[in-house]
Write a protein that holds these residues in place. Structure first.
Motif, short mmCIF file in Angstrom:
data_model
loop_
_atom_site.label_atom_id
_atom_site.label_comp_id
_atom_site.label_asym_id
_atom_site.label_seq_id
_atom_site.Cartn_x
_atom_site.Cartn_y
_atom_site.Cartn_z
N THR A 1 -8.01 -3.49 3.28
CA THR A 1 -6.90 -2.65 3.71
C THR A 1 -5.99 -3.41 4.67
O THR A 1 -6.32 -4.51 5.13
N LYS B 1 -9.62 3.01 -4.62
CA LYS B 1 -10.14 2.27 -3.49
C LYS B 1 -11.65 2.33 -3.46
O LYS B 1 -12.25 3.36 -3.73
N SER B 2 -12.25 1.22 -3.17
CA SER B 2 -13.70 1.15 -3.04
C SER B 2 -14.06 0.64 -1.66
O SER B 2 -13.18 0.34 -0.84
N GLN C 1 -5.41 2.18 -9.50
CA GLN C 1 -6.61 1.55 -8.98
C GLN C 1 -7.22 2.41 -7.87
O GLN C 1 -6.52 2.85 -6.97
N THR D 1 -12.56 -2.77 -0.85
CA THR D 1 -11.11 -2.95 -0.85
C THR D 1 -10.64 -3.42 0.53
O THR D 1 -11.03 -2.87 1.55
N ASN E 1 0.83 -1.21 0.00
CA ASN E 1 0.00 0.00 0.00
C ASN E 1 0.86 1.26 0.00
O ASN E 1 0.54 2.26 -0.67
#
Length: 347
Positions: free
Chosen positions: A282, A276-277, A274, A280, A241
């Motif tokens: 984390t 984040k939704s 991409q 997603t 990330n």
């Protein structure tokens, strides 16, 4: 009856009768026959509810915007405190039974020797009702008191087996009662029973030694290896990330937008694009999942060890307070060690 006792009795009515009977049986086996099980159940309910409310209120002060955390913490403490009240009785009863089994062969031999010396079976049994014989001596003293009160020796001995949760003692007393009832050679019978009890204890020790390898493997896999692998997975997720965020920052830089290196369709560049939704996963989600999985694994590992070594899964409960913090501590330690070891590489 005092007002406090009446309140405790009223609270105990909230429990099913089978649970009150279980408390009564455990309290007798634990040596607390002078305590009313209904009072104990009522005090347990009162203490756990008040303590859970206090814990929930304290948690809510720290997380005022997350009432579910406070409710979950209160419920968790309620379950843990209730389990503590139950298992305190259970393990006390187990400890008394174990102490009785340790002295049982010697007591049986002494009774057999006294019978050969000319004492009656009753007097031979009463001769071992002494404090130096520990828990078994105390229980035999109760047998003597019951016999003096007019109860047959057979019934008094059977009642003793209900006050101690020991299969070895129960089978030994059953053989003794049958020998007294049938009028056989009780002294020889007691010597044979004592030898059998010693053999059973030696066999149990051999079984524990034989299963030691499995116990070590379970501890190593669930308490050491699993937390280390989860810590490695969490570090990999956090690093990925962080790299993706750095790549996204570079792509948004006007000076680097025309760079062929960044816009060449590399995997990191595509990862940076991409969005984040809500679905997603984390790094924080992975951390919560890892700690939950480690806790569940540590709990059932303790249960499995209790089942392997003692034949009862409940005997492993006392290992949970050791396994759980140890496994979580290894997870947090390894994760922090990885962060410190590679902080100069990934910034």
């Amino acid at each position: 009856m005092t007002r406090k006792s009446r309140y405790l009795y009223v609270l105990s009515q909230l429990f099913p009768s089978i649970l009150i009977d279980t408390f009564e049986r455990l309290m007798i086996q634990a040596g607390f026959s002078n305590i009313d099980p209904k009072k104990y159940a009522g005090f347990m309910l009162l203490f756990t509810i008040i303590s859970a409310l206090v814990i929930g209120f304290v948690i809510w002060q720290f997380f005022p915007y997350s009432p579910l955390i406070a409710v979950g913490g209160a419920i968790a403490f309620l379950l843990i405190a209730s389990g503590t009240f139950y298992f305190a009785l259970y393990f006390t009863a187990e400890s008394r039974a174990k102490k009785a089994e340790e002295i049982l062969p010697e007591v049986l031999k002494i009774i057999a020797a006294n019978i050969r010396a000319g004492l009656t079976v009753e007097n031979a049994i009463w001769s071992v009702s002494k404090p130096e014989y520990g828990v078994l001596g105390e229980e035999i003293k109760k047998v003597s008191v019951s016999t003096y009160a007019g109860k047959p020796i057979n019934e008094a001995l059977v009642d003793m087996t209900k006050r101690l949760d020991s299969k070895l003692l129960e089978r030994s007393i059953k053989l003794l009662v049958d020998g007294i009832r049938l009028g056989g050679e009780v002294a020889n019978l007691l010597d044979e029973v004592a030898a059998t009890v010693k053999s059973a204890k030696a066999l149990r020790k051999e079984i524990n030694n034989a299963t030691l390898t499995y116990v070590i493997f379970i501890i190593f896999a669930s308490i050491i290896v699993a937390p280390m692998l989860f810590a490695l997975s969490l570090y990999y997720s956090e690093t990925s990330n962080k790299i993706a965020s750095q790549q996204a920052g570079k792509l948004n830089d006007p000076k680097l937008k025309s760079s062929k290196v960044i816009s060449s369709g590399s995997p990191l560049a595509s990862l940076a694009f991409q969005k984040k939704s809500a679905d997603t996963i984390t790094a924080e989600d992975i951390k919560v999942f890892s700690m939950s999985a480690i806790g569940i694994t540590a709990f059932f590992s303790a249960m499995l060890i209790g089942l392997i070594q003692h034949g009862k899964a409940k005997r492993g409960i006392k290992l949970v307070p050791i396994f759980l913090p140890l496994a979580l501590g290894i997870f947090l330690f390894v994760h922090e060690a990885l962060l410190q070891a590679f902080k100069g590489i990934v910034r």
